[in-house]
Design a protein around this motif. Sequence first.
Motif, PDB file in Angstrom:
ATOM      1  N   VAL A  52       0.821  -1.212   0.000  1.00  0.00           N
ATOM      2  CA  VAL A  52       0.000   0.000   0.000  1.00  0.00           C
ATOM      3  C   VAL A  52       0.851   1.255   0.000  1.00  0.00           C
ATOM      4  O   VAL A  52       1.928   1.303   0.585  1.00  0.00           O
ATOM      5  CB  VAL A  52      -0.967   0.015   1.201  1.00  0.00           C
TER       6      VAL A  52
ATOM      7  N   ASN B  68       2.046   4.818   1.022  1.00  0.00           N
ATOM      8  CA  ASN B  68       2.155   5.531   2.298  1.00  0.00           C
ATOM      9  C   ASN B  68       1.182   6.701   2.382  1.00  0.00           C
ATOM     10  O   ASN B  68       0.601   6.957   3.429  1.00  0.00           O
ATOM     11  CB  ASN B  68       3.592   6.033   2.459  1.00  0.00           C
TER      12      ASN B  68
ATOM     13  N   THR C 246      -3.410   4.922   0.548  1.00  0.00           N
ATOM     14  CA  THR C 246      -4.061   3.711   1.044  1.00  0.00           C
ATOM     15  C   THR C 246      -3.646   3.371   2.466  1.00  0.00           C
ATOM     16  O   THR C 246      -4.474   2.911   3.253  1.00  0.00           O
ATOM     17  CB  THR C 246      -3.784   2.529   0.099  1.00  0.00           C
ATOM     18  N   TYR C 247      -2.401   3.581   2.827  1.00  0.00           N
ATOM     19  CA  TYR C 247      -1.996   3.306   4.205  1.00  0.00           C
ATOM     20  C   TYR C 247      -2.765   4.209   5.164  1.00  0.00           C
ATOM     21  O   TYR C 247      -3.209   3.775   6.224  1.00  0.00           O
ATOM     22  CB  TYR C 247      -0.492   3.495   4.380  1.00  0.00           C
ATOM     23  N   THR C 248      -2.937   5.453   4.787  1.00  0.00           N
ATOM     24  CA  THR C 248      -3.704   6.393   5.603  1.00  0.00           C
ATOM     25  C   THR C 248      -5.163   5.960   5.685  1.00  0.00           C
ATOM     26  O   THR C 248      -5.791   6.059   6.740  1.00  0.00           O
ATOM     27  CB  THR C 248      -3.584   7.813   5.024  1.00  0.00           C
TER      28      THR C 248
ATOM     29  N   ASP D 237      -5.384   3.102   8.075  1.00  0.00           N
ATOM     30  CA  ASP D 237      -5.313   3.628   9.429  1.00  0.00           C
ATOM     31  C   ASP D 237      -6.659   4.228   9.840  1.00  0.00           C
ATOM     32  O   ASP D 237      -7.138   4.008  10.948  1.00  0.00           O
ATOM     33  CB  ASP D 237      -4.209   4.679   9.520  1.00  0.00           C
TER      34      ASP D 237
ATOM     35  N   LEU E 132      -0.208  -5.703   5.799  1.00  0.00           N
ATOM     36  CA  LEU E 132       0.168  -4.505   5.048  1.00  0.00           C
ATOM     37  C   LEU E 132       1.679  -4.372   4.930  1.00  0.00           C
ATOM     38  O   LEU E 132       2.400  -4.577   5.901  1.00  0.00           O
ATOM     39  CB  LEU E 132      -0.371  -3.256   5.740  1.00  0.00           C
TER      40      LEU E 132
ATOM     41  N   ARG F 204       3.960  -1.320   3.822  1.00  0.00           N
ATOM     42  CA  ARG F 204       3.894   0.116   3.529  1.00  0.00           C
ATOM     43  C   ARG F 204       5.009   0.494   2.563  1.00  0.00           C
ATOM     44  O   ARG F 204       6.188   0.334   2.859  1.00  0.00           O
ATOM     45  CB  ARG F 204       4.039   0.856   4.850  1.00  0.00           C
TER      46      ARG F 204
END
Length: 140
Positions: free
Chosen positions: A12, A14, A17-19, A22, A37, A39
Motif C-alpha cells: 500500500v 504511504n 491507502t496506508y492512511t 489507518d 500490510l 507500507r
Amino acid sequence: MDDFEPTIVAFVCNWCTYTAADLAGTSRMIQSPNVRLVRMMCTGMVDPKYVIKALLSGADAVLISGCHPGDCHYINGNYKARRRVKLLKEILPRLGIEEDRLLLTWVGASEGNEFAATVNGLVARIKELGPIEARRTLVV
C-alpha cells in the motif's frame, strides 16, 4: 474448505491507502484480519518480483493499492504500478496462479470505508478460490 483462511499481502501507498487503512482501523470499521500490510512510499515501487515471491511463499493473494490516477505524490507512480500489474496478470497463469489473486485498487486517504470494503471483498473472493494449488508443485 470451510476452515480455509487466506493470507493476503497488501502493498500500500504511504500517502493514500496506508492512511485509509489507518482511518478504517481508528474508526473501528469491520474488516478481515487476513491482510498483512507492506507500507511502500508509492505503488510505483512495487517490483513484480515482490508479488511473485509473496504468492510463492505463502500468500494466497496480493493487493496493490495506492493513490487515484492523477493524484500520485510521485507524479506517475500509480501509472507504473498499473502497467506492471497488467504484465503480472499475463505471467501469473504461466506459474499456475490465477490472475484473480492479484488486485490493483485506488483508495484515497479519506476512504477508510472503501479500504475496508476492498479488503473484505478480496478475502471473500479468495476463500471461494481456495489455496494456491501450484504452490504444492513449485519449489521456492
